[in-house]
Design an enzyme around this catalytic site. Structure first.
Site, short mmCIF file in Angstrom:
data_model
loop_
_atom_site.label_atom_id
_atom_site.label_comp_id
_atom_site.label_asym_id
_atom_site.label_seq_id
_atom_site.Cartn_x
_atom_site.Cartn_y
_atom_site.Cartn_z
N HIS A 55 36.67 15.41 23.48
CA HIS A 55 35.44 15.06 22.78
C HIS A 55 35.73 14.91 21.28
O HIS A 55 36.81 15.28 20.82
CB HIS A 55 34.36 16.14 22.99
CG HIS A 55 34.73 17.48 22.45
ND1 HIS A 55 35.18 18.51 23.23
CD2 HIS A 55 34.75 17.95 21.18
CE1 HIS A 55 35.45 19.56 22.48
NE2 HIS A 55 35.20 19.24 21.22
C1 T46 Z 1 36.21 22.12 19.96
C2 T46 Z 1 37.35 22.69 20.72
C3 T46 Z 1 38.52 23.02 19.82
C4 T46 Z 1 28.95 27.62 23.71
O1 T46 Z 1 27.99 28.07 24.38
N1 T46 Z 1 29.06 27.98 22.40
C5 T46 Z 1 30.09 27.53 21.62
O2 T46 Z 1 30.15 27.86 20.42
C6 T46 Z 1 31.06 26.66 22.23
C7 T46 Z 1 32.22 26.13 21.40
C8 T46 Z 1 30.92 26.32 23.54
N2 T46 Z 1 29.88 26.81 24.26
C9 T46 Z 1 29.78 26.48 25.69
C10 T46 Z 1 29.59 25.00 26.01
C11 T46 Z 1 30.29 24.86 27.35
O3 T46 Z 1 29.38 25.18 28.37
O4 T46 Z 1 31.03 26.84 26.29
C12 T46 Z 1 31.39 25.91 27.31
C13 T46 Z 1 32.77 25.33 27.05
O5 T46 Z 1 32.69 24.48 25.91
P1 T46 Z 1 33.58 23.14 25.79
O6 T46 Z 1 33.76 22.54 27.12
O7 T46 Z 1 33.00 22.29 24.73
O8 T46 Z 1 34.97 23.78 25.31
P2 T46 Z 1 36.30 23.03 24.85
O9 T46 Z 1 37.39 24.04 24.94
O10 T46 Z 1 36.48 21.76 25.56
O11 T46 Z 1 36.03 22.67 23.29
C14 T46 Z 1 35.86 23.71 22.34
C15 T46 Z 1 34.65 23.42 21.43
O12 T46 Z 1 33.50 23.18 22.25
C16 T46 Z 1 34.85 22.24 20.54
O13 T46 Z 1 33.88 22.23 19.53
O14 T46 Z 1 36.40 21.42 18.97
O15 T46 Z 1 37.03 23.82 21.51
#
Ligand code: T46
Length: 140
Positions: free
Chosen positions: A55
């Site tokens: 993303h």
């Molecule tokens: C990024 C990279 C480096 C939350 O509820 N609160 C939060 O602060 C975050 C970051 C995520 N979430 C929830 C949203 C999803 O349901 O946790 C779940 C996993 O999030 P995501 O799939 O977006 O995680 P990554 O590892 O793909 O990405 C994360 C960050 O979301 C993003 O901002 O830059 O790490």
């Protein structure tokens, strides 16, 4: 240390304060993190065979540090795509807005700490690469 990375991204060397007891690394808003820190989160227990991220953020600025273990961060600003191995707790990666990111090759002990300049908001995410490319073209 600063290397040329995709737009708005930078590697920053964090000072390790060591004495006979061990070491400490501090990150302050306005210093190592060039923004007010509104949120901290960390990635743990990531399987070696998965790819995370996939993303871009519309406005979010973040500083990521592999405080334990290692992972690879791929950054793409639409013109340049760079791969960075984060493997030292004294190395921070600043990531600006409108940069596509992917994280892979996590070691089993990887703890990726991320400091962010605003609260979690799903509306700030672009999770489709083609939408990301079109948004870049619209602002070029
Ligand atoms: C990024 C990279 C480096 C939350 O509820 N609160 C939060 O602060 C975050 C970051 C995520 N979430 C929830 C949203 C999803 O349901 O946790 C779940 C996993 O999030 P995501 O799939 O977006 O995680 P990554 O590892 O793909 O990405 C994360 C960050 O979301 C993003 O901002 O830059 O790490």
């Amino acid at each position: 240390m600063t290397e040329t990375l995709p737009r708005g991204c930078e590697l920053v060397e964090l000072r390790v304060i060591g004495d006979e007891r061990g070491s400490l690394v501090a990150i302050e808003a306005g210093r190592e993190a060039p923004f007010d820190i509104a949120r901290a989160y960390y990635l743990i227990e990531t399987r070696a065979d998965v790819v995370r991220g996939l993303h871009a953020h519309k406005t979010l600025r973040q500083l990521a540090v592999a405080v334990s273990g290692a992972c690879t961060m791929i950054l793409d600003d639409g013109r340049r795509r760079e791969e960075i191995r984060l493997e030292r707790p004294s190395q921070g990666l600043l990531m600006g807005p409108m940069v596509w990111r992917e994280m892979r090759d996590f070691t089993a002990d990887c703890v990726l700490l991320v400091l962010a300049d605003s609260a979690y908001d799903e509306r700030d995410y672009i999770r489709d690469y083609e939408v990301f490319r079109r948004a870049l073209e619209a602002t070029a």
